[in-house]
Design a protein around this motif. Sequence first.
Motif, PDB file in Angstrom:
ATOM      1  N   PRO A  80     -43.002  70.457 -84.825  1.00 57.46           N
ATOM      2  CA  PRO A  80     -41.724  71.117 -84.499  1.00 57.46           C
ATOM      3  C   PRO A  80     -40.632  70.146 -84.083  1.00 57.46           C
ATOM      4  O   PRO A  80     -39.448  70.490 -84.098  1.00 57.46           O
ATOM      5  CB  PRO A  80     -42.099  72.063 -83.358  1.00 57.46           C
ATOM      6  N   ASN A  81     -40.999  68.917 -83.698  1.00 60.67           N
ATOM      7  CA  ASN A  81     -39.991  67.952 -83.284  1.00 60.67           C
ATOM      8  C   ASN A  81     -39.245  67.406 -84.496  1.00 60.67           C
ATOM      9  O   ASN A  81     -39.823  67.207 -85.562  1.00 60.67           O
ATOM     10  CB  ASN A  81     -40.636  66.801 -82.521  1.00 60.67           C
ATOM     11  N   LEU A  82     -37.954  67.147 -84.311  1.00 59.93           N
ATOM     12  CA  LEU A  82     -37.123  66.538 -85.343  1.00 59.93           C
ATOM     13  C   LEU A  82     -36.890  65.087 -84.963  1.00 59.93           C
ATOM     14  O   LEU A  82     -36.242  64.803 -83.953  1.00 59.93           O
ATOM     15  CB  LEU A  82     -35.789  67.268 -85.473  1.00 59.93           C
ATOM     16  N   ARG A  83     -37.410  64.175 -85.759  1.00 56.47           N
ATOM     17  CA  ARG A  83     -37.285  62.748 -85.475  1.00 56.47           C
ATOM     18  C   ARG A  83     -36.168  62.183 -86.349  1.00 56.47           C
ATOM     19  O   ARG A  83     -36.234  62.245 -87.585  1.00 56.47           O
ATOM     20  CB  ARG A  83     -38.600  62.024 -85.747  1.00 56.47           C
ATOM     21  N   VAL A  84     -35.139  61.664 -85.679  1.00 53.01           N
ATOM     22  CA  VAL A  84     -33.959  61.121 -86.350  1.00 53.01           C
ATOM     23  C   VAL A  84     -33.989  59.605 -86.219  1.00 53.01           C
ATOM     24  O   VAL A  84     -33.983  59.076 -85.092  1.00 53.01           O
ATOM     25  CB  VAL A  84     -32.655  61.696 -85.752  1.00 53.01           C
ATOM     26  N   LEU A  85     -34.036  58.915 -87.361  1.00 54.33           N
ATOM     27  CA  LEU A  85     -34.021  57.455 -87.379  1.00 54.33           C
ATOM     28  C   LEU A  85     -32.576  56.996 -87.459  1.00 54.33           C
ATOM     29  O   LEU A  85     -31.870  57.288 -88.426  1.00 54.33           O
ATOM     30  CB  LEU A  85     -34.819  56.924 -88.565  1.00 54.33           C
ATOM     31  N   VAL A  86     -32.138  56.265 -86.443  1.00 57.39           N
ATOM     32  CA  VAL A  86     -30.774  55.740 -86.397  1.00 57.39           C
ATOM     33  C   VAL A  86     -30.830  54.290 -86.859  1.00 57.39           C
ATOM     34  O   VAL A  86     -31.495  53.453 -86.233  1.00 57.39           O
ATOM     35  CB  VAL A  86     -30.184  55.849 -84.983  1.00 57.39           C
ATOM     36  N   ALA A  87     -30.171  54.002 -87.980  1.00 59.62           N
ATOM     37  CA  ALA A  87     -30.244  52.670 -88.574  1.00 59.62           C
ATOM     38  C   ALA A  87     -28.856  52.225 -88.993  1.00 59.62           C
ATOM     39  O   ALA A  87     -27.920  53.034 -89.125  1.00 59.62           O
ATOM     40  CB  ALA A  87     -31.187  52.665 -89.773  1.00 59.62           C
ATOM     41  N   GLY A  88     -28.735  50.928 -89.219  1.00 62.97           N
ATOM     42  CA  GLY A  88     -27.465  50.391 -89.669  1.00 62.97           C
ATOM     43  C   GLY A  88     -27.457  48.888 -89.580  1.00 62.97           C
ATOM     44  O   GLY A  88     -28.433  48.257 -89.163  1.00 62.97           O
ATOM     45  N   LEU A  95     -35.612  67.427 -80.373  1.00 63.77           N
ATOM     46  CA  LEU A  95     -34.966  66.285 -81.013  1.00 63.77           C
ATOM     47  C   LEU A  95     -35.527  64.988 -80.446  1.00 63.77           C
ATOM     48  O   LEU A  95     -35.664  64.846 -79.222  1.00 63.77           O
ATOM     49  CB  LEU A  95     -33.454  66.345 -80.792  1.00 63.77           C
ATOM     50  N   GLN A  96     -35.864  64.049 -81.330  1.00 65.64           N
ATOM     51  CA  GLN A  96     -36.294  62.714 -80.938  1.00 65.64           C
ATOM     52  C   GLN A  96     -35.467  61.704 -81.718  1.00 65.64           C
ATOM     53  O   GLN A  96     -35.319  61.809 -82.936  1.00 65.64           O
ATOM     54  CB  GLN A  96     -37.785  62.503 -81.221  1.00 65.64           C
ATOM     55  N   LEU A  97     -34.919  60.724 -81.002  1.00 66.05           N
ATOM     56  CA  LEU A  97     -34.065  59.700 -81.601  1.00 66.05           C
ATOM     57  C   LEU A  97     -34.811  58.369 -81.641  1.00 66.05           C
ATOM     58  O   LEU A  97     -35.509  58.023 -80.690  1.00 66.05           O
ATOM     59  CB  LEU A  97     -32.772  59.550 -80.788  1.00 66.05           C
ATOM     60  N   ILE A  98     -34.640  57.658 -82.743  1.00 63.85           N
ATOM     61  CA  ILE A  98     -35.320  56.369 -82.918  1.00 63.85           C
ATOM     62  C   ILE A  98     -34.257  55.319 -83.194  1.00 63.85           C
ATOM     63  O   ILE A  98     -33.605  55.325 -84.249  1.00 63.85           O
ATOM     64  CB  ILE A  98     -36.326  56.410 -84.075  1.00 63.85           C
ATOM     65  N   ASP A  99     -34.084  54.431 -82.246  1.00 63.56           N
ATOM     66  CA  ASP A  99     -33.186  53.298 -82.438  1.00 63.56           C
ATOM     67  C   ASP A  99     -33.972  52.167 -83.095  1.00 63.56           C
ATOM     68  O   ASP A  99     -35.127  51.912 -82.746  1.00 63.56           O
ATOM     69  CB  ASP A  99     -32.616  52.848 -81.091  1.00 63.56           C
ATOM     70  N   THR A 100     -33.369  51.502 -84.066  1.00 63.52           N
ATOM     71  CA  THR A 100     -34.063  50.464 -84.832  1.00 63.52           C
ATOM     72  C   THR A 100     -33.291  49.164 -84.783  1.00 63.52           C
ATOM     73  O   THR A 100     -32.064  49.151 -84.569  1.00 63.52           O
ATOM     74  CB  THR A 100     -34.230  50.893 -86.300  1.00 63.52           C
ATOM     75  N   PRO A 101     -33.983  48.045 -85.009  1.00 60.14           N
ATOM     76  CA  PRO A 101     -33.277  46.758 -85.115  1.00 60.14           C
ATOM     77  C   PRO A 101     -32.324  46.780 -86.308  1.00 60.14           C
ATOM     78  O   PRO A 101     -32.477  47.587 -87.229  1.00 60.14           O
ATOM     79  CB  PRO A 101     -34.414  45.752 -85.323  1.00 60.14           C
ATOM     80  N   PRO A 102     -31.335  45.906 -86.309  1.00 58.37           N
ATOM     81  CA  PRO A 102     -30.376  45.884 -87.428  1.00 58.37           C
ATOM     82  C   PRO A 102     -31.088  45.658 -88.763  1.00 58.37           C
ATOM     83  O   PRO A 102     -32.036  44.872 -88.856  1.00 58.37           O
ATOM     84  CB  PRO A 102     -29.445  44.717 -87.079  1.00 58.37           C
ATOM     85  N   LEU A 103     -30.624  46.358 -89.765  1.00 59.78           N
ATOM     86  CA  LEU A 103     -31.197  46.205 -91.102  1.00 59.78           C
ATOM     87  C   LEU A 103     -30.742  44.874 -91.700  1.00 59.78           C
ATOM     88  O   LEU A 103     -29.541  44.568 -91.708  1.00 59.78           O
ATOM     89  CB  LEU A 103     -30.772  47.350 -92.016  1.00 59.78           C
ATOM     90  N   PRO A 104     -31.662  44.068 -92.207  1.00 60.75           N
ATOM     91  CA  PRO A 104     -31.275  42.757 -92.761  1.00 60.75           C
ATOM     92  C   PRO A 104     -30.495  42.929 -94.063  1.00 60.75           C
ATOM     93  O   PRO A 104     -30.770  43.802 -94.875  1.00 60.75           O
ATOM     94  CB  PRO A 104     -32.626  42.075 -93.005  1.00 60.75           C
TER      95      PRO A 104
END
Length: 641
Positions: A65-73, A177-186
């Motif tokens: 039921p959780n919505l996992r949002v991957l935040v990338a850039g 809602l679950q947010l995922i912060d990621t390292p910068p995309l190469p």
Amino acid sequence: MSGWEVGPTAYAGPASPVRPDRTELDGPGMLWLDVLDATIRSCREHGRPDLATWLWKRRTQLLDPNLRVLVAGASKQGKSQLINALINAPVCVTGDDRGTAVPTVVRHTAEPTAALIRRDTASADWPSEAGIHDLFPLGVDRLTDALAEALAGQPAGAAERMHAEVGLPRALLAAGLQLIDTPPLPGLPGALPDALQQVHAHLTAGHADVLMLVCDASRELTDPEIALLADLAALFPSLVVAFTKIDYAPHWRRAVDSSRMRLAQAGVPATMVTTSAALRTRAARSGDAALNNESGYPQLIGVLQALTAAKRDRLARAAAGLLGRAATERLAAPLRERLEAQRAETDGSGAQTRLLEAQRRMDQLRKCTTRWQSRLADEVADLMSDIEHDLRERTRAVIARSDEVFAEQDPGRVWEEFEPWLRDSLVETARTSMGWLGERAAWLARSVAAEFPPELGEVLPSWVPAVSDELPSRVTDLQTPPVERFTISQKLFTGLRGSYGGVLMFGLATSLSGMSLINPISLGGGVVFGGKSIHEEGKSLLKRRQATARAAVQRHVDEIYIGMAKDAKDSIRRVQRALRDHFTVVTEDLQDAIVDSLRTAKAEAEQEAAERETRARRVEQELVRLAGLQRQSLALLQAPA
């Protein structure tokens, strides 16, 4: 709690709200699950366990039921600030001197928690449970510094196997809602391959449902970023593009409008929002609702809440449709290639090639049969003419030499020497002509054998019918022709006849002078005339003897020529029959061998064609089944929201 919940989005309800049961599988709404399960089974049946495992992970996440949002850039686009401003807490590392070093998962908990988790491998899933030795608690009050210190204490390269998990009591997160912060995309915003590979790895390991691509509003989306979104749109039904720092970009509306138009041209269905973390933070501190609206975060929160509410039904159905379409396309691609390869084998298969080769050899043998028969007939006709001409020329040379001899010599005197020479000359003529005939016969055999293709093997006979050794026996001795001899009585008679005329002629002439008819002068004239008559009669008899000898020699040579010509022609016919019989047997043997190979190749080709048709029919049936499964997946995409 008050230190964590500030601003207009502060959660006023219980710390851990009771969410409705989202794991109940009710009828029509879960049709996507049946389609996805059928797709997973097809992947296993087609020998693609990797694809089945990937789909199973997505299935598990879609049932969550959780919505996992991957935040990338790309680097320094404000994605960490966006998350911090969204939940009103400094949970993600920000700043020019340091950024996000490991992925950070932000979710709802009753009490603030934070920990650094070390996974077994770099490709392990982030939601995996960690042992006591792989869990490093972090101080919540100084989370950024604690995370940096914990990472500094790890061995080199350990950051690849780590991620952080932060729990906060937030109303926005409490809904699932679950947010995922990621390292910068190469590579971004300039290059695509490395960024695309890393974002796929993060989406898979993080069990993400939605990708939020963060971009500085001072610029448009680059071609690599649009290409990345286009690639992900084939697998994720919901993409969000968040433009940040609109408070620092005077022309952000132009960049947003241009990016929206380019996304539409690329066919990428992405939701676009514009935000300002600075305005959001100031509004949270001051409680200014107007400033909060200007920051764009209420719109972003609305998008995330709508996606969270649609996770179980619309979002899961659309995701299952995209996954089913992508999986069936990957399964169908090798089947189509196999089907095309099987169809291409029609002209290039081994049995078909052997069949065509056998047919080609049969046609070649038919043409070869016609050629060698024509060549044999032509060469034999030429040989007949040549041997006859050769014998004629050689015998004519003998006759010419005989004429020369008898033009100067008396046959009666030289016959004993001439006859052995004539016999030896004729024998030599016969041997020479017959020897040449034997050479021509061997050449004839090679010439006919050359009409057969080299790949058929050696067809030259090991023997050639020899020319008869009895040909010189045709040369017989020539008996001395009847030659008229000039006897003494003939000479006396001829002399008297000639002298009578001389005596009479000179006697009449001298009688005019008063002398008698017979006188010394008339007697002298008679002697002269008598001698002349004897000489002339001798010459005449010699010429008749020479003519008789020449005629006899010519008749004798002609008889021998006729016999030798017949023997030579008989030898040529024997050679012709022998070669004809030999090459006929060779042709029949080759034809029998080719017919057997043709029959075998035809049977193999028919069997191979039947097997190929059976395999092609099975592949077509499987493609039809996959097409039906893909239609069901596409129906999920077209179902009403």
